[in-house]
Design a protein around this motif. Sequence first.
Motif, short mmCIF file in Angstrom:
data_model
loop_
_atom_site.label_atom_id
_atom_site.label_comp_id
_atom_site.label_asym_id
_atom_site.label_seq_id
_atom_site.Cartn_x
_atom_site.Cartn_y
_atom_site.Cartn_z
N SER A 1 1.26 -1.13 -0.31
CA SER A 1 -0.34 -0.08 -0.07
C SER A 1 1.07 0.99 0.32
O SER A 1 1.74 1.26 0.31
CB SER A 1 -1.10 0.03 1.08
N VAL A 2 0.01 1.96 -0.75
CA VAL A 2 1.05 3.80 -0.80
C VAL A 2 1.97 3.62 0.82
O VAL A 2 2.30 4.22 1.31
CB VAL A 2 0.39 4.74 -0.86
N LYS A 3 0.79 3.57 1.99
CA LYS A 3 1.20 3.96 3.09
C LYS A 3 1.99 3.05 3.87
O LYS A 3 2.96 3.88 4.36
CB LYS A 3 -0.63 3.32 4.35
N THR A 4 2.37 1.92 2.92
CA THR A 4 3.33 1.33 3.57
C THR A 4 4.47 1.76 3.57
O THR A 4 5.74 1.87 3.77
CB THR A 4 3.46 -0.60 3.25
N VAL A 5 4.66 2.11 1.31
CA VAL A 5 5.66 2.80 0.44
C VAL A 5 6.21 3.98 2.17
O VAL A 5 7.36 4.46 2.14
CB VAL A 5 5.37 3.36 -0.43
N GLU A 6 5.61 5.27 2.69
CA GLU A 6 5.55 5.57 3.09
C GLU A 6 6.14 6.00 4.77
O GLU A 6 6.84 6.35 4.76
CB GLU A 6 4.17 6.71 3.56
N THR A 7 5.57 4.28 5.26
CA THR A 7 6.42 4.26 6.55
C THR A 7 7.53 3.94 5.97
O THR A 7 8.89 4.24 6.93
CB THR A 7 5.71 2.86 6.70
N HIS A 8 7.54 3.10 5.10
CA HIS A 8 9.90 2.81 4.18
C HIS A 8 10.40 4.12 4.59
O HIS A 8 11.58 4.24 4.84
CB HIS A 8 9.11 2.13 3.25
N MET A 9 9.63 4.75 3.72
CA MET A 9 10.13 6.15 3.65
C MET A 9 10.81 6.87 4.62
O MET A 9 12.05 7.48 5.10
CB MET A 9 10.17 7.20 2.62
N SER A 10 9.97 6.54 5.35
CA SER A 10 9.96 7.22 6.80
C SER A 10 11.32 6.85 7.72
O SER A 10 12.00 7.48 7.98
CB SER A 10 8.84 7.50 7.54
N ALA A 11 11.36 5.85 7.35
CA ALA A 11 11.92 4.38 8.43
C ALA A 11 12.94 4.91 7.56
O ALA A 11 14.84 5.58 8.35
CB ALA A 11 11.92 3.49 7.69
#
Lengths: 428, 211
Positions: B178-188
Amino acid sequence: MTIDRVTSPRYSPPASIGAEPRRATRSTSDSLVGGVAAGLATHLGLPVRWVRLGFVASGVFGALGLVLYAALWIVLPAEDQFAVSTPGAESAQRQGRVGTQERAGISETGFVVAFASIVIGLALLIGVMTGTSASMWPIALLTLAAGIVWRQADQAQRERWLDTTGGVGPVKALVGSGGWASYARLLMGLSLLVVAIVMYAAGGAQLSLAREVAVATVLAVLGVGLMLGPWLIRLSSDLTAERAERIRVQERADVAAHLHDSVLQTLALIQRSADDPTSVARLARSQERDLRTWLYAGLPADKSDLASALHDVVASVEDDFDIAVELVVVGAPAFSDALVAATREALINAAKHSGAPSVDVYAEANDEGTAVFVRDRGRGFDQDAVAADRRGVSHSIIDRMARHGGRAEVISSDAGTEVRLYLPKEDS
Amino acid sequence: MTSVVIVDDHAMFRTGVRAELGDQVELVGEADDVDSAVAAIVAHQPDVVLLDVHLPGGGGVEVMRRTAATAPKTQFLALSVSDAAEDVIGTIRGGARGYVTKTITGPELINAIARVASGDAVFSPRLAGFVLDAFAGTVDVAAVDEDLDRLSQREREVMRLIARGYSYREVAGELFISVKTVETHMSAVLRKLQLSSRHELTRWASDRRLL
């Protein structure tokens, strides 16, 4: 005196009247001995031959001409200190891209003949006037020696103005950038000096006296050297400081030259094509790329690595087509002709057919080998629908990669096209 | 609406950004050096600051340092012409949530502002490339959660796609997440980039003057 000063070919009017006082210089391009006569002729607006004749005449009848000449040689600065060409040309010369201008007319033989004839003439004159021939040769040798050393120091000074590397040692100040000829001349001058003194002493006395005089002379020279040593060292450190300042000035000039050659030219072009947005964008992009390369100087010049080869490909595609390319390279991928050619083909296809304003190129080296991705957000295409005679994609990209042991994929939809190129690591 | 302060020492560039943003965001202030930027940020407490990397008086990093305590909710998006690794990495480590170049288009910039305002990270393809280079090296799967010096396999994949020019949505589609998961990875990744203490990272940034 009816010489028209303005039309005299040797007279060049000052560039801006009142801005800078006119000053006489020694000519470095038209010199028989020291360039004094030519420089003076230019300054006074006289034919150079008259000035030379004047010096010779006044030199023969009494030594006034010689003394005057020597004094002017010391006092007048060499003209090339003031020579100004364009900043671009000067910058290119400093960076060794263009050779320095050849100096015409500095011929060693011409100088030696001229000087020797003056010296011999003078010596003969003294011999005739005093009625003795005994003192003639020592004087001749002495003058010749002084002339040679003098000339040598002058040459060294000229080289120093051109040289921008390293410091100036006391020895270097005298012999310039070296070469056996410089040392030979210096040695010759000094030994002539000693011989002259010895001969003068031997002229009227025994050989033993001559030997004593020789020893005394050498000691005197050493003593003078010791006295002058500290002064020479201080002079050399002054020169080094001055050179550092000059290098700073030159660096500033290099920046100015680069801006002039690139940015100002591009800005002029942009103004002239202001009604053509496509070429304005292209010019601006190309200039930006150029300036970045120059500022960050990050690209190695050799073609053996993929990053710089891809950079060149991107540059040429951006120049030839109306498209912006963003290039990202990770790691240090090895160079490959096939990858570069296939990337170029993919970029050109994107530029010609996709209709997208920009393309992303990503290259990386990983454990398996090298991968390059070329992606646009254009209209995409149907590979099966491409006419059989338009073999760009299948021939230039897919077949080429296969021939070199790699593979290529083309993924296209109405959201854009991505060309993926893979090349496995070569077993070595 | 997102409140924004523009900090850039080129008045012409501020004007251009203002025109591009239009009424999509609420522009509350402008500044052209470090001192006026700090004053404007403290006074307006904006959601997002568009921050130039090179500023008279100390640079963008100095602005972030001096407002860290007085404007804790403000997020920074660096906007610069410089591609130099030390500028990019230095600004991110100084606290910026994203780094984009000044050639970014208006809609992309508005999108990036919205992302930064909601606490996400914004990586340009080049920044993603820098990250991949900086964190080159093999991943020890067992230590992934704790180790700030490494990227997980998934984070690496996300970074590679960003470097290839993919949008968040396209990354999500490509990796079936999901886009949300992508955002989580980016923040990490952003957190690792900011907090990683390994010396190589800063040395890498100053040694390598990439494109």
